[in-house]
Design a protein around this motif. Structure first.
Motif, PDB file in Angstrom:
ATOM      1  N   LEU B  67      20.524 -12.231 -37.309  1.00 55.50           N
ATOM      2  CA  LEU B  67      19.058 -12.041 -38.195  1.00 55.50           C
ATOM      3  C   LEU B  67      18.633 -10.626 -37.785  1.00 55.50           C
ATOM      4  N   ALA B  68      19.228  -9.332 -37.423  1.00 53.21           N
ATOM      5  CA  ALA B  68      19.025  -8.346 -37.134  1.00 53.21           C
ATOM      6  C   ALA B  68      20.365  -7.506 -36.001  1.00 53.21           C
ATOM      7  N   LEU B  69      19.845  -6.724 -36.688  1.00 50.99           N
ATOM      8  CA  LEU B  69      21.224  -5.531 -36.374  1.00 50.99           C
ATOM      9  C   LEU B  69      20.902  -4.350 -36.226  1.00 50.99           C
ATOM     10  N   SER B  70      20.825  -3.720 -35.124  1.00 46.77           N
ATOM     11  CA  SER B  70      20.617  -2.044 -35.025  1.00 46.77           C
ATOM     12  C   SER B  70      22.071  -1.127 -34.648  1.00 46.77           C
ATOM     13  N   TYR B  72      24.201   2.735 -33.872  1.00 42.53           N
ATOM     14  CA  TYR B  72      23.879   4.091 -33.871  1.00 42.53           C
ATOM     15  C   TYR B  72      25.535   4.591 -34.012  1.00 42.53           C
ATOM     16  N   VAL B  89      24.923 -10.556 -24.243  1.00 43.44           N
ATOM     17  CA  VAL B  89      24.141 -10.015 -23.965  1.00 43.44           C
ATOM     18  C   VAL B  89      23.836 -11.372 -23.390  1.00 43.44           C
ATOM     19  N   ARG B  90      23.083 -12.532 -24.607  1.00 42.94           N
ATOM     20  CA  ARG B  90      22.087 -13.219 -23.761  1.00 42.94           C
ATOM     21  C   ARG B  90      22.600 -14.194 -24.702  1.00 42.94           C
ATOM     22  N   THR B  97      22.282 -12.508 -28.846  1.00 41.80           N
ATOM     23  CA  THR B  97      22.002 -10.921 -28.701  1.00 41.80           C
ATOM     24  C   THR B  97      23.513 -10.810 -27.734  1.00 41.80           C
ATOM     25  N   GLN B  99      26.539  -7.026 -28.062  1.00 44.33           N
ATOM     26  CA  GLN B  99      26.687  -5.717 -27.904  1.00 44.33           C
ATOM     27  C   GLN B  99      28.351  -5.912 -28.684  1.00 44.33           C
ATOM     28  N   ARG B 115      27.816   1.864 -32.322  1.00 47.54           N
ATOM     29  CA  ARG B 115      28.050   1.218 -31.171  1.00 47.54           C
ATOM     30  C   ARG B 115      26.917   0.530 -31.658  1.00 47.54           C
ATOM     31  N   LEU B 117      23.347  -3.497 -31.907  1.00 45.35           N
ATOM     32  CA  LEU B 117      22.952  -4.252 -30.881  1.00 45.35           C
ATOM     33  C   LEU B 117      22.615  -5.626 -31.376  1.00 45.35           C
ATOM     34  N   ALA B 118      22.511  -6.906 -31.683  1.00 50.94           N
ATOM     35  CA  ALA B 118      22.300  -7.884 -32.631  1.00 50.94           C
ATOM     36  C   ALA B 118      22.182  -8.457 -32.216  1.00 50.94           C
ATOM     37  N   THR B 119      21.200  -9.181 -32.599  1.00 46.48           N
ATOM     38  CA  THR B 119      20.015 -10.420 -32.628  1.00 46.48           C
ATOM     39  C   THR B 119      20.856 -11.964 -33.760  1.00 46.48           C
ATOM     40  N   GLU B 229      20.896   6.048 -36.688  1.00 49.59           N
ATOM     41  CA  GLU B 229      21.004   5.107 -36.451  1.00 49.59           C
ATOM     42  C   GLU B 229      19.733   4.111 -37.528  1.00 49.59           C
ATOM     43  N   SER B 231      19.018   0.202 -38.196  1.00 50.92           N
ATOM     44  CA  SER B 231      17.894  -1.145 -38.206  1.00 50.92           C
ATOM     45  C   SER B 231      18.250  -2.101 -39.307  1.00 50.92           C
TER      46      SER B 231
END
Lengths: 285, 285
Positions: B67-70, B72, B89-90, B97, B99, B115, B117-119, B229, B231
Protein backbone atom coordinates in the motif's frame (compact mmCIF):
# COMPACT_ATOMS: atom_id res chain seq x y z
CA UNK A 1 -13.64 37.25 17.06
CA UNK A 2 -11.32 38.20 19.87
CA UNK A 3 -9.08 41.22 19.86
CA UNK A 4 -6.77 41.04 16.84
CA UNK A 5 -3.27 40.01 17.75
CA UNK A 6 -0.34 41.78 16.12
CA UNK A 7 1.00 39.96 13.07
CA UNK A 8 4.28 39.12 14.77
CA UNK A 9 4.69 39.14 18.52
CA UNK A 10 8.31 38.91 19.58
CA UNK A 11 7.36 37.37 22.92
CA UNK A 12 10.13 34.81 22.96
CA UNK A 13 13.54 35.87 24.19
CA UNK A 14 16.27 34.25 22.10
CA UNK A 15 18.38 33.76 25.20
CA UNK A 16 15.58 31.76 26.82
CA UNK A 17 16.40 28.04 26.86
CA UNK A 18 13.03 26.94 27.97
CA UNK A 19 10.54 26.85 25.10
CA UNK A 20 7.79 24.29 25.54
CA UNK A 21 8.89 22.52 22.35
CA UNK A 22 12.55 22.27 23.33
CA UNK A 23 11.71 21.16 26.86
CA UNK A 24 9.41 18.48 25.47
CA UNK A 25 12.07 17.29 23.02
CA UNK A 26 14.60 16.83 25.82
CA UNK A 27 12.21 15.42 28.42
CA UNK A 28 12.75 11.78 29.45
CA UNK A 29 9.03 11.13 28.89
CA UNK A 30 6.57 11.92 26.13
CA UNK A 31 4.49 14.69 27.69
CA UNK A 32 0.70 14.89 28.07
CA UNK A 33 0.83 18.39 26.68
CA UNK A 34 1.64 17.12 23.18
CA UNK A 35 -1.19 14.64 22.84
CA UNK A 36 -4.35 14.39 20.81
CA UNK A 37 -6.82 12.10 22.46
CA UNK A 38 -4.60 9.66 24.29
CA UNK A 39 -1.88 9.59 21.61
CA UNK A 40 1.23 11.70 21.25
CA UNK A 41 0.99 13.92 18.19
CA UNK A 42 2.74 12.39 15.19
CA UNK A 43 4.37 15.65 14.21
CA UNK A 44 5.95 16.06 17.61
CA UNK A 45 7.11 12.42 17.49
CA UNK A 46 8.70 12.95 14.08
CA UNK A 47 10.57 16.02 15.31
CA UNK A 48 11.74 13.94 18.27
CA UNK A 49 12.95 11.16 15.96
CA UNK A 50 14.86 13.66 13.81
CA UNK A 51 16.37 15.19 16.95
CA UNK A 52 17.49 11.69 17.92
CA UNK A 53 19.22 11.14 14.59
CA UNK A 54 20.90 14.54 14.56
CA UNK A 55 24.02 13.73 16.62
CA UNK A 56 24.74 10.68 14.45
CA UNK A 57 24.19 12.27 11.07
CA UNK A 58 25.71 15.66 11.86
CA UNK A 59 28.77 14.35 13.68
CA UNK A 60 31.03 16.53 11.54
CA UNK A 61 28.75 19.57 11.77
CA UNK A 62 28.06 19.56 8.04
CA UNK A 63 24.59 17.99 7.98
CA UNK A 64 22.58 19.89 10.59
CA UNK A 65 19.15 19.71 8.96
CA UNK A 66 16.63 16.97 8.37
CA UNK A 67 15.75 17.32 4.66
CA UNK A 68 13.44 14.33 4.35
CA UNK A 69 11.82 11.99 6.83
CA UNK A 70 9.50 9.04 6.21
CA UNK A 71 7.77 7.60 9.25
CA UNK A 72 5.68 4.45 9.53
CA UNK A 73 3.32 4.56 12.49
CA UNK A 74 3.03 1.13 14.07
CA UNK A 75 1.08 1.76 17.26
CA UNK A 76 -0.05 4.90 19.06
CA UNK A 77 2.66 6.51 21.22
CA UNK A 78 1.40 7.30 24.74
CA UNK A 79 2.57 9.88 27.28
CA UNK A 80 5.28 8.37 29.47
CA UNK A 81 8.76 6.89 29.26
CA UNK A 82 10.17 6.06 25.86
CA UNK A 83 13.38 5.29 24.03
CA UNK A 84 14.63 6.59 20.72
CA UNK A 85 17.08 4.33 18.90
CA UNK A 86 18.89 5.98 16.02
CA UNK A 87 21.22 4.24 13.57
CA UNK A 88 23.43 5.45 10.76
CA UNK A 89 22.56 4.07 7.34
CA UNK A 90 25.05 6.01 5.28
CA UNK A 91 27.29 9.02 5.90
CA UNK A 92 27.85 10.89 2.66
CA UNK A 93 29.53 14.07 1.52
CA UNK A 94 26.45 16.22 0.90
CA UNK A 95 23.77 14.15 2.63
CA UNK A 96 23.63 11.44 5.28
CA UNK A 97 20.86 8.96 5.95
CA UNK A 98 19.73 7.27 9.12
CA UNK A 99 17.06 5.09 10.60
CA UNK A 100 15.36 5.64 13.91
CA UNK A 101 12.69 3.99 16.03
CA UNK A 102 10.60 5.06 18.98
CA UNK A 103 9.90 2.34 21.55
CA UNK A 104 7.74 2.16 24.66
CA UNK A 105 6.82 -0.39 27.27
CA UNK A 106 3.22 -1.47 26.87
CA UNK A 107 1.70 -4.05 29.22
CA UNK A 108 5.19 -5.26 30.07
CA UNK A 109 6.20 -5.74 26.44
CA UNK A 110 8.61 -3.55 24.50
CA UNK A 111 6.59 -2.13 21.62
CA UNK A 112 7.83 -0.19 18.61
CA UNK A 113 5.65 2.87 18.00
CA UNK A 114 7.23 4.43 14.93
CA UNK A 115 10.04 3.53 12.56
CA UNK A 116 11.48 6.17 10.26
CA UNK A 117 14.15 6.76 7.66
CA UNK A 118 15.57 10.25 7.25
CA UNK A 119 18.17 12.15 5.29
CA UNK A 120 20.10 15.10 6.67
CA UNK A 121 22.03 17.82 4.86
CA UNK A 122 22.79 21.51 5.11
CA UNK A 123 19.80 23.70 4.21
CA UNK A 124 22.03 26.77 4.16
CA UNK A 125 23.67 25.25 1.07
CA UNK A 126 20.58 23.54 -0.39
CA UNK A 127 17.74 26.05 -0.36
CA UNK A 128 18.81 28.96 -2.57
CA UNK A 129 18.13 30.21 -5.11
CA UNK A 130 14.41 29.50 -5.38
CA UNK A 131 13.85 28.56 -9.03
CA UNK A 132 10.13 27.90 -8.82
CA UNK A 133 7.67 27.43 -6.00
CA UNK A 134 3.97 27.03 -5.30
CA UNK A 135 2.56 30.40 -4.19
CA UNK A 136 1.04 30.60 -0.71
CA UNK A 137 -2.75 30.25 -0.63
CA UNK A 138 -4.90 33.36 -0.55
CA UNK A 139 -6.47 33.69 2.87
CA UNK A 140 -7.33 36.44 5.31
CA UNK A 141 -4.58 37.75 7.61
CA UNK A 142 -4.25 36.08 11.03
CA UNK A 143 -6.44 38.61 12.87
CA UNK A 144 -9.29 37.90 10.44
CA UNK A 145 -8.96 34.12 10.85
CA UNK A 146 -10.57 32.08 13.59
CA UNK A 147 -8.84 30.83 16.70
CA UNK A 148 -10.00 28.20 19.14
CA UNK A 149 -11.50 30.91 21.32
CA UNK A 150 -13.73 32.02 18.47
CA UNK A 151 -15.72 28.80 18.25
CA UNK A 152 -19.19 29.66 19.52
CA UNK A 153 -20.70 27.46 22.22
CA UNK A 154 -19.58 23.88 22.58
CA UNK A 155 -17.06 22.61 20.00
CA UNK A 156 -18.09 19.33 18.36
CA UNK A 157 -14.66 17.96 19.32
CA UNK A 158 -12.78 18.71 22.54
CA UNK A 159 -9.58 20.66 22.02
CA UNK A 160 -6.65 18.33 22.64
CA UNK A 161 -3.73 19.50 24.80
CA UNK A 162 -1.65 19.92 21.64
CA UNK A 163 -3.83 22.82 20.56
CA UNK A 164 -2.53 24.82 23.52
CA UNK A 165 1.07 24.43 22.36
CA UNK A 166 0.35 26.38 19.19
CA UNK A 167 -1.54 29.45 18.22
CA UNK A 168 -3.66 28.41 15.28
CA UNK A 169 -5.90 30.70 13.27
CA UNK A 170 -7.89 29.00 10.54
CA UNK A 171 -9.22 30.55 7.36
CA UNK A 172 -12.95 30.90 8.12
CA UNK A 173 -13.71 29.26 4.77
CA UNK A 174 -12.11 26.01 5.97
CA UNK A 175 -13.06 26.23 9.66
CA UNK A 176 -16.80 25.65 9.41
CA UNK A 177 -16.39 22.00 10.42
CA UNK A 178 -15.98 23.42 13.94
CA UNK A 179 -19.64 24.44 13.84
CA UNK A 180 -20.80 21.30 12.04
CA UNK A 181 -20.71 22.75 8.52
CA UNK A 182 -17.59 21.35 6.82
CA UNK A 183 -16.85 22.80 3.37
CA UNK A 184 -16.37 19.27 2.01
CA UNK A 185 -13.67 20.63 -0.31
CA UNK A 186 -10.97 18.61 1.44
CA UNK A 187 -9.00 21.73 2.32
CA UNK A 188 -7.81 23.37 5.53
CA UNK A 189 -5.77 26.56 5.68
CA UNK A 190 -4.42 28.41 8.64
CA UNK A 191 -1.74 30.46 10.29
CA UNK A 192 0.25 28.74 12.99
CA UNK A 193 3.10 29.45 15.39
CA UNK A 194 4.26 28.23 18.76
CA UNK A 195 2.02 29.60 21.55
CA UNK A 196 5.03 30.58 23.65
CA UNK A 197 6.63 32.54 20.84
CA UNK A 198 9.48 30.14 20.07
CA UNK A 199 10.57 30.85 16.50
CA UNK A 200 10.06 28.05 14.00
CA UNK A 201 13.22 26.35 12.75
CA UNK A 202 13.77 23.51 10.27
CA UNK A 203 13.31 20.81 12.94
CA UNK A 204 10.01 22.25 14.14
CA UNK A 205 8.64 22.26 10.59
CA UNK A 206 8.35 18.46 10.93
CA UNK A 207 6.02 19.18 13.84
CA UNK A 208 4.04 21.92 12.07
CA UNK A 209 3.44 19.65 9.05
CA UNK A 210 1.21 17.55 11.30
CA UNK A 211 0.00 20.14 13.83
CA UNK A 212 -3.33 21.15 12.30
CA UNK A 213 -6.57 19.22 12.80
CA UNK A 214 -6.94 16.40 10.23
CA UNK A 215 -8.09 17.55 6.80
CA UNK A 216 -10.74 14.83 7.10
CA UNK A 217 -12.60 17.21 9.45
CA UNK A 218 -13.34 19.34 6.39
CA UNK A 219 -15.03 16.29 4.85
CA UNK A 220 -17.22 16.00 7.93
CA UNK A 221 -15.28 13.06 9.41
CA UNK A 222 -14.59 14.20 12.94
CA UNK A 223 -12.97 11.04 14.32
CA UNK A 224 -9.32 10.37 14.89
CA UNK A 225 -7.46 9.84 11.61
CA UNK A 226 -4.43 7.67 12.40
CA UNK A 227 -1.46 8.05 10.08
CA UNK A 228 -0.08 4.94 8.40
CA UNK A 229 2.79 6.61 6.61
CA UNK A 230 4.10 10.17 6.61
CA UNK A 231 6.83 11.61 4.41
CA UNK A 232 7.96 15.20 4.80
CA UNK A 233 10.48 17.39 3.03
CA UNK A 234 12.02 20.45 4.66
CA UNK A 235 13.14 22.80 1.92
CA UNK A 236 14.33 25.93 3.70
CA UNK A 237 14.83 27.46 7.14
CA UNK A 238 11.73 29.53 7.91
CA UNK A 239 11.86 33.28 8.45
CA UNK A 240 10.53 34.53 11.83
CA UNK A 241 6.80 35.02 12.16
CA UNK A 242 3.61 33.18 11.36
CA UNK A 243 3.69 30.05 9.23
CA UNK A 244 0.96 29.56 6.65
CA UNK A 245 -0.20 25.96 6.31
CA UNK A 246 -2.49 24.39 3.75
CA UNK A 247 -3.80 20.84 3.98
CA UNK A 248 -5.44 19.12 1.03
CA UNK A 249 -6.87 15.74 0.19
CA UNK A 250 -8.07 14.71 -3.24
CA UNK A 251 -8.12 10.93 -3.10
CA UNK A 252 -10.28 9.13 -0.60
CA UNK A 253 -11.37 5.53 -1.10
CA UNK A 254 -12.68 3.03 1.43
CA UNK A 255 -11.13 4.35 4.68
CA UNK A 256 -7.86 5.70 3.25
CA UNK A 257 -7.02 9.21 2.16
CA UNK A 258 -3.89 11.19 1.57
CA UNK A 259 -3.27 14.42 3.45
CA UNK A 260 -0.89 16.79 1.72
CA UNK A 261 0.54 19.62 3.80
CA UNK A 262 2.49 22.63 2.63
CA UNK A 263 4.03 25.34 4.78
CA UNK A 264 5.08 28.83 3.74
CA UNK A 265 6.96 31.20 6.04
CA UNK A 266 6.11 34.85 6.69
CA UNK A 267 7.96 35.90 3.52
CA UNK A 268 5.75 33.61 1.41
CA UNK A 269 8.49 31.08 0.81
CA UNK A 270 7.55 27.39 0.71
CA UNK A 271 9.64 25.87 3.48
CA UNK A 272 8.21 22.35 3.88
CA UNK A 273 5.73 19.92 2.42
CA UNK A 274 4.50 16.46 3.25
CA UNK A 275 2.11 13.72 2.30
CA UNK A 276 0.62 11.20 4.63
CA UNK A 277 -1.62 8.19 4.10
CA UNK A 278 -4.25 8.19 6.82
CA UNK A 279 -7.16 6.00 7.79
CA UNK A 280 -10.48 7.42 8.89
CA UNK A 281 -13.45 5.86 10.58
CA UNK A 282 -16.55 6.10 8.41
CA UNK A 283 -19.70 6.56 10.49
CA UNK A 284 -22.36 3.95 9.79
CA UNK A 285 -25.27 5.69 8.10
CA UNK B 1 3.65 9.96 -36.13
CA UNK B 2 3.70 6.27 -36.72
CA UNK B 3 0.68 4.13 -37.44
CA UNK B 4 -1.77 4.49 -34.57
CA UNK B 5 -1.84 1.50 -32.28
CA UNK B 6 -5.16 0.22 -31.00
CA UNK B 7 -6.09 1.54 -27.57
CA UNK B 8 -5.76 -1.87 -25.93
CA UNK B 9 -3.76 -4.69 -27.45
CA UNK B 10 -4.33 -7.99 -25.67
CA UNK B 11 -0.93 -9.30 -26.74
CA UNK B 12 -0.09 -10.92 -23.45
CA UNK B 13 -1.44 -14.38 -22.73
CA UNK B 14 -2.46 -14.69 -19.09
CA UNK B 15 -1.09 -18.24 -18.99
CA UNK B 16 2.33 -16.96 -20.03
CA UNK B 17 4.79 -17.00 -17.10
CA UNK B 18 7.47 -15.10 -18.89
CA UNK B 19 6.83 -11.38 -18.96
CA UNK B 20 9.96 -9.27 -19.03
CA UNK B 21 8.99 -7.65 -15.73
CA UNK B 22 8.39 -10.94 -13.92
CA UNK B 23 11.53 -12.50 -15.31
CA UNK B 24 13.53 -9.47 -14.19
CA UNK B 25 11.99 -9.59 -10.71
CA UNK B 26 13.00 -13.22 -10.27
CA UNK B 27 16.43 -13.01 -11.93
CA UNK B 28 19.46 -13.50 -9.66
CA UNK B 29 20.97 -10.33 -11.10
CA UNK B 30 19.75 -6.83 -11.76
CA UNK B 31 19.41 -6.78 -15.54
CA UNK B 32 20.90 -4.33 -18.04
CA UNK B 33 17.50 -4.04 -19.65
CA UNK B 34 16.10 -2.08 -16.70
CA UNK B 35 18.76 0.59 -16.51
CA UNK B 36 18.95 4.29 -17.22
CA UNK B 37 22.49 5.35 -17.90
CA UNK B 38 24.48 2.89 -15.83
CA UNK B 39 21.96 2.72 -12.96
CA UNK B 40 19.08 0.36 -12.41
CA UNK B 41 15.77 2.21 -12.59
CA UNK B 42 14.51 3.20 -9.15
CA UNK B 43 10.96 2.15 -9.93
CA UNK B 44 12.05 -1.34 -10.87
CA UNK B 45 14.19 -1.52 -7.74
CA UNK B 46 11.24 -0.48 -5.57
CA UNK B 47 9.02 -3.14 -7.11
CA UNK B 48 11.79 -5.65 -6.44
CA UNK B 49 12.03 -4.54 -2.80
CA UNK B 50 8.27 -4.88 -2.36
CA UNK B 51 8.41 -8.33 -3.97
CA UNK B 52 11.11 -9.25 -1.46
CA UNK B 53 8.93 -8.18 1.46
CA UNK B 54 5.81 -9.92 0.19
CA UNK B 55 6.44 -13.42 1.57
CA UNK B 56 7.14 -12.03 5.05
CA UNK B 57 4.24 -9.60 5.24
CA UNK B 58 1.67 -11.80 3.48
CA UNK B 59 2.52 -15.03 5.26
CA UNK B 60 -1.13 -15.58 6.12
CA UNK B 61 -2.36 -14.55 2.67
CA UNK B 62 -4.25 -11.55 4.03
CA UNK B 63 -1.86 -8.74 3.10
CA UNK B 64 -0.99 -9.32 -0.54
CA UNK B 65 -0.52 -5.71 -1.66
CA UNK B 66 2.07 -3.05 -0.99
CA UNK B 67 0.00 0.00 0.00
CA UNK B 68 2.86 2.37 0.81
CA UNK B 69 6.59 2.26 0.27
CA UNK B 70 9.24 4.82 1.20
CA UNK B 71 12.68 4.28 -0.28
CA UNK B 72 15.91 6.11 0.50
CA UNK B 73 18.42 5.83 -2.32
CA UNK B 74 21.93 5.53 -0.94
CA UNK B 75 24.04 4.71 -3.99
CA UNK B 76 23.22 3.83 -7.59
CA UNK B 77 22.30 0.16 -8.11
CA UNK B 78 24.21 -1.41 -11.00
CA UNK B 79 23.37 -4.36 -13.23
CA UNK B 80 24.72 -7.56 -11.70
CA UNK B 81 24.37 -9.70 -8.59
CA UNK B 82 22.50 -8.33 -5.64
CA UNK B 83 20.81 -9.31 -2.42
CA UNK B 84 17.49 -8.22 -1.01
CA UNK B 85 17.17 -8.42 2.76
CA UNK B 86 13.63 -8.07 4.06
CA UNK B 87 12.61 -7.85 7.73
CA UNK B 88 9.30 -7.77 9.50
CA UNK B 89 8.65 -4.63 11.52
CA UNK B 90 5.09 -5.37 12.64
CA UNK B 91 2.45 -7.88 11.63
CA UNK B 92 -1.00 -6.43 12.21
CA UNK B 93 -4.57 -7.39 11.60
CA UNK B 94 -5.36 -5.07 8.68
CA UNK B 95 -1.86 -3.96 7.71
CA UNK B 96 1.69 -5.20 8.19
CA UNK B 97 4.91 -3.24 7.94
CA UNK B 98 8.40 -4.27 6.91
CA UNK B 99 11.83 -2.97 6.14
CA UNK B 100 13.97 -4.04 3.23
CA UNK B 101 17.38 -3.26 1.81
CA UNK B 102 19.09 -3.87 -1.50
CA UNK B 103 22.80 -4.67 -1.30
CA UNK B 104 25.55 -5.16 -3.89
CA UNK B 105 29.24 -5.80 -3.92
CA UNK B 106 31.15 -2.76 -5.10
CA UNK B 107 34.94 -2.83 -5.36
CA UNK B 108 35.01 -5.72 -2.93
CA UNK B 109 32.89 -3.95 -0.33
CA UNK B 110 29.29 -4.75 0.51
CA UNK B 111 27.33 -1.59 -0.25
CA UNK B 112 23.72 -0.78 0.58
CA UNK B 113 21.95 0.72 -2.42
CA UNK B 114 18.46 1.37 -1.12
CA UNK B 115 16.71 1.05 2.20
CA UNK B 116 12.92 1.13 2.35
CA UNK B 117 9.99 0.85 4.73
CA UNK B 118 6.70 -0.47 3.40
CA UNK B 119 3.22 -1.35 4.55
CA UNK B 120 1.15 -4.15 3.05
CA UNK B 121 -2.59 -4.78 3.19
CA UNK B 122 -5.41 -6.08 1.05
CA UNK B 123 -6.41 -3.65 -1.70
CA UNK B 124 -9.51 -5.73 -2.44
CA UNK B 125 -10.79 -4.61 0.97
CA UNK B 126 -9.23 -1.12 1.01
CA UNK B 127 -9.97 0.52 -2.32
CA UNK B 128 -13.77 0.77 -2.62
CA UNK B 129 -15.89 2.78 -2.65
CA UNK B 130 -14.15 5.77 -4.20
CA UNK B 131 -15.37 8.77 -2.18
CA UNK B 132 -13.38 11.43 -3.98
CA UNK B 133 -10.50 11.40 -6.39
CA UNK B 134 -8.43 13.68 -8.60
CA UNK B 135 -9.71 13.44 -12.19
CA UNK B 136 -7.28 12.19 -14.83
CA UNK B 137 -5.57 14.94 -16.82
CA UNK B 138 -6.98 15.95 -20.19
CA UNK B 139 -4.65 14.75 -22.90
CA UNK B 140 -4.92 13.32 -26.40
CA UNK B 141 -5.56 9.58 -26.77
CA UNK B 142 -2.51 7.32 -27.06
CA UNK B 143 -2.46 7.27 -30.85
CA UNK B 144 -2.29 11.07 -30.91
CA UNK B 145 0.55 11.16 -28.40
CA UNK B 146 4.24 10.83 -29.23
CA UNK B 147 6.31 7.69 -28.85
CA UNK B 148 10.04 7.33 -28.92
CA UNK B 149 9.88 6.53 -32.62
CA UNK B 150 8.28 9.87 -33.30
CA UNK B 151 11.23 11.98 -32.20
CA UNK B 152 12.64 13.52 -35.38
CA UNK B 153 16.35 13.16 -36.01
CA UNK B 154 18.74 12.66 -33.14
CA UNK B 155 17.24 12.77 -29.65
CA UNK B 156 19.06 15.14 -27.27
CA UNK B 157 19.32 12.22 -24.84
CA UNK B 158 19.94 8.57 -25.77
CA UNK B 159 17.04 6.29 -24.99
CA UNK B 160 17.97 4.11 -22.04
CA UNK B 161 17.29 0.36 -22.15
CA UNK B 162 14.40 0.89 -19.75
CA UNK B 163 12.49 2.74 -22.43
CA UNK B 164 12.25 -0.51 -24.40
CA UNK B 165 10.51 -2.29 -21.52
CA UNK B 166 7.55 0.05 -21.75
CA UNK B 167 5.45 1.59 -24.44
CA UNK B 168 5.30 5.26 -23.58
CA UNK B 169 3.30 7.87 -25.45
CA UNK B 170 3.71 11.42 -24.19
CA UNK B 171 1.25 14.25 -24.50
CA UNK B 172 2.82 16.39 -27.24
CA UNK B 173 2.36 19.46 -25.02
CA UNK B 174 4.81 18.01 -22.50
CA UNK B 175 7.15 16.19 -24.91
CA UNK B 176 8.82 19.16 -26.56
CA UNK B 177 11.90 18.78 -24.38
CA UNK B 178 12.76 15.91 -26.73
CA UNK B 179 13.33 18.47 -29.47
CA UNK B 180 14.98 21.01 -27.20
CA UNK B 181 11.85 23.07 -26.46
CA UNK B 182 10.73 22.17 -22.94
CA UNK B 183 7.42 23.71 -21.86
CA UNK B 184 9.02 24.82 -18.58
CA UNK B 185 5.68 24.20 -16.87
CA UNK B 186 7.14 21.39 -14.77
CA UNK B 187 4.65 18.87 -16.13
CA UNK B 188 4.88 15.58 -18.03
CA UNK B 189 1.89 13.51 -19.06
CA UNK B 190 1.75 10.26 -20.91
CA UNK B 191 0.21 6.88 -21.51
CA UNK B 192 2.30 3.90 -20.48
CA UNK B 193 2.09 0.12 -20.43
CA UNK B 194 4.50 -2.79 -20.54
CA UNK B 195 5.95 -3.24 -24.04
CA UNK B 196 5.32 -7.00 -23.95
CA UNK B 197 1.68 -6.59 -23.00
CA UNK B 198 1.92 -7.75 -19.40
CA UNK B 199 -1.06 -6.28 -17.57
CA UNK B 200 -0.29 -3.80 -14.82
CA UNK B 201 -0.96 -4.99 -11.29
CA UNK B 202 -0.52 -3.28 -7.90
CA UNK B 203 3.14 -4.31 -7.62
CA UNK B 204 4.02 -2.95 -11.05
CA UNK B 205 2.48 0.43 -10.17
CA UNK B 206 5.54 1.01 -7.97
CA UNK B 207 7.56 0.65 -11.16
CA UNK B 208 5.30 2.83 -13.30
CA UNK B 209 5.42 5.65 -10.71
CA UNK B 210 9.07 6.10 -11.66
CA UNK B 211 9.11 4.88 -15.28
CA UNK B 212 8.75 8.16 -17.16
CA UNK B 213 11.63 10.49 -17.96
CA UNK B 214 12.33 12.93 -15.10
CA UNK B 215 9.93 15.88 -14.92
CA UNK B 216 13.08 18.02 -14.76
CA UNK B 217 13.40 17.43 -18.54
CA UNK B 218 10.36 19.68 -18.94
CA UNK B 219 12.32 22.42 -17.16
CA UNK B 220 15.13 21.99 -19.67
CA UNK B 221 17.36 20.06 -17.28
CA UNK B 222 18.35 17.01 -19.30
CA UNK B 223 20.83 15.41 -16.91
CA UNK B 224 20.29 12.48 -14.61
CA UNK B 225 18.09 13.42 -11.65
CA UNK B 226 18.99 11.03 -8.84
CA UNK B 227 16.26 10.36 -6.29
CA UNK B 228 17.05 10.97 -2.61
CA UNK B 229 13.73 9.82 -1.23
CA UNK B 230 10.66 8.31 -2.86
CA UNK B 231 7.32 7.57 -1.22
CA UNK B 232 4.53 5.91 -3.16
CA UNK B 233 0.97 4.92 -2.32
CA UNK B 234 -0.88 2.21 -4.23
CA UNK B 235 -4.59 2.88 -3.87
CA UNK B 236 -6.29 0.31 -6.11
CA UNK B 237 -5.60 -2.60 -8.46
CA UNK B 238 -5.49 -1.17 -12.00
CA UNK B 239 -7.97 -2.23 -14.68
CA UNK B 240 -6.43 -3.72 -17.86
CA UNK B 241 -5.19 -1.32 -20.51
CA UNK B 242 -3.14 1.84 -20.73
CA UNK B 243 -2.12 3.71 -17.60
CA UNK B 244 -2.25 7.49 -17.63
CA UNK B 245 0.62 9.13 -15.75
CA UNK B 246 1.13 12.75 -14.82
CA UNK B 247 4.33 14.12 -13.31
CA UNK B 248 4.48 17.55 -11.73
CA UNK B 249 6.98 19.69 -9.90
CA UNK B 250 6.20 23.02 -8.30
CA UNK B 251 9.04 23.57 -5.86
CA UNK B 252 12.60 23.75 -7.08
CA UNK B 253 15.33 25.43 -5.08
CA UNK B 254 19.10 25.09 -5.35
CA UNK B 255 19.44 21.59 -6.86
CA UNK B 256 16.42 19.96 -5.20
CA UNK B 257 12.93 19.50 -6.55
CA UNK B 258 9.98 17.32 -5.77
CA UNK B 259 8.50 15.10 -8.46
CA UNK B 260 4.88 14.16 -7.87
CA UNK B 261 3.50 11.27 -9.92
CA UNK B 262 -0.11 10.17 -10.24
CA UNK B 263 -1.39 7.17 -12.17
CA UNK B 264 -4.92 6.56 -13.41
CA UNK B 265 -6.03 3.29 -14.98
CA UNK B 266 -7.98 2.88 -18.21
CA UNK B 267 -11.26 3.49 -16.37
CA UNK B 268 -10.00 6.87 -15.12
CA UNK B 269 -9.52 5.69 -11.57
CA UNK B 270 -6.57 7.01 -9.61
CA UNK B 271 -4.61 3.88 -8.68
CA UNK B 272 -1.30 5.21 -7.35
CA UNK B 273 0.55 8.37 -6.46
CA UNK B 274 4.00 9.28 -5.25
CA UNK B 275 6.33 12.07 -4.36
CA UNK B 276 10.07 12.00 -4.63
CA UNK B 277 12.78 14.46 -3.67
CA UNK B 278 15.32 14.54 -6.46
CA UNK B 279 18.57 16.36 -7.13
CA UNK B 280 19.40 17.81 -10.50
CA UNK B 281 22.61 19.09 -11.98
CA UNK B 282 22.35 22.76 -12.91
CA UNK B 283 24.39 23.60 -16.01
CA UNK B 284 26.88 26.42 -15.47
CA UNK B 285 25.72 29.41 -17.50
Amino acid sequence: MREPSPEIEPRFEPGDEGSEFDRALSAPELLEGWTIGNAVNGGFAMARLAAGLHPLLDADGGHPDCLALSAYFLSAARPGPYAVEPDVVRIGRTISTGQVSLWQEDDGARVERIRALATFGDLAAMSDPVRRQAPPPRMPPPHECVGLDDVPGESPVPFPPLMHRVELRLDPATAMWAVGQPSRQGRMRGWVRFADGRPADPLSLLFFLDALPPVAFDLGLMGWAPTLEFSGHVRAAPAPGWLQVELATDNFAATLLEEDARIWDSTGRLVAQSRQLAAVRIPKS
